[in-house]
Structure formats: structure tokens, C-alpha cells
Write an enzyme that holds these catalytic residues in place. Structure first.
Site, short mmCIF file in Angstrom:
data_model
loop_
_atom_site.label_atom_id
_atom_site.label_comp_id
_atom_site.label_asym_id
_atom_site.label_seq_id
_atom_site.Cartn_x
_atom_site.Cartn_y
_atom_site.Cartn_z
N LEU A 1 63.80 12.61 80.58
CA LEU A 1 63.27 12.65 79.22
C LEU A 1 63.03 14.12 78.88
CD1 LEU A 1 60.75 9.68 79.44
CD2 LEU A 1 63.04 9.68 78.44
N HIS A 2 63.83 14.64 78.00
CA HIS A 2 63.73 16.07 77.64
C HIS A 2 62.78 16.26 76.48
CE1 HIS A 2 67.17 16.95 80.21
NE2 HIS A 2 67.67 15.83 79.78
#
Length: 96
Positions: A95-96
Site C-alpha cells: 500500500l503506497h
């Protein structure tokens, strides 16, 4: 456990979260591995390599998500994948 690998949907993302060798290791340990058709193409892994590793190739995004106990991805889910979230599903991604 059913481990599923969808084709990445983010623009310009060509990587795949699980290689055929990784799939073979999971199958060797008793897991079922499902790979969406052409999920590995951008990383130069074809469906036949996944089949040879013991994975099953599935045709649709719907099937790869709905049958999964664990779903592995490279990128965060695309908006088109949000409807497939459900209680009990394990999502393994970055999850950026």
C-alpha cells in the site's frame, strides 16, 4: 488455502506478485494457487509456466478474487477491485 494472483490493473504496472517458482513452492506445501490469465505476461511468465508449477489459470478477475483465501498483488487494489473486498479475505500487497 487458496492463494490467488490477479493481473495488475494499475496503469503501466507490468510486475506480477508471484513467480511460477513461488507458485510451485506454495503448491508443494499443499496450497491451491489460482492465477488470472496473462497475469505474468508483463514479467515474461506465461500461463503454461504457472500450469507446469501446479497453479490453475482462471479467466476472470471475479473468479480470482472470489475464490481466494489470500490474494497477492504488487500494487494496491484498483477501484475496479473494491467490490470484491469481503470479510475474511486476506490481502497481501504494498500500500503506497
Amino acid at each position: 488455502m487458496i492463494i490467488s494472483v490477479p493481473r495488475e490493473r494499475k496503469t503501466l504496472e507490468q510486475r506480477v506478485a508471484l513467480t511460477p517458482d513461488g507458485a510451485a513452492e506454495l503448491v508443494k506445501h499443499g496450497h491451491t494457487v489460482l492465477v488470472e490469465r496473462n497475469a505474468g505476461a508483463g514479467s515474461y511468465f506465461d500461463d503454461d509456466q504457472y500450469r507446469a508449477a501446479g497453479a490453475a489459470i482462471v479467466d476472470t478477475l471475479d473468479e480470482v478474487w472470489k475464490r481466494a483465501d489470500i490474494l497477492v498483488k504488487v500494487k494496491e487494489p484498483d477501484e475496479s477491485e473494491f467490490p470484491f473486498f469481503r470479510p475474511g479475505l486476506i490481502l497481501f500487497d504494498y500500500l503506497h
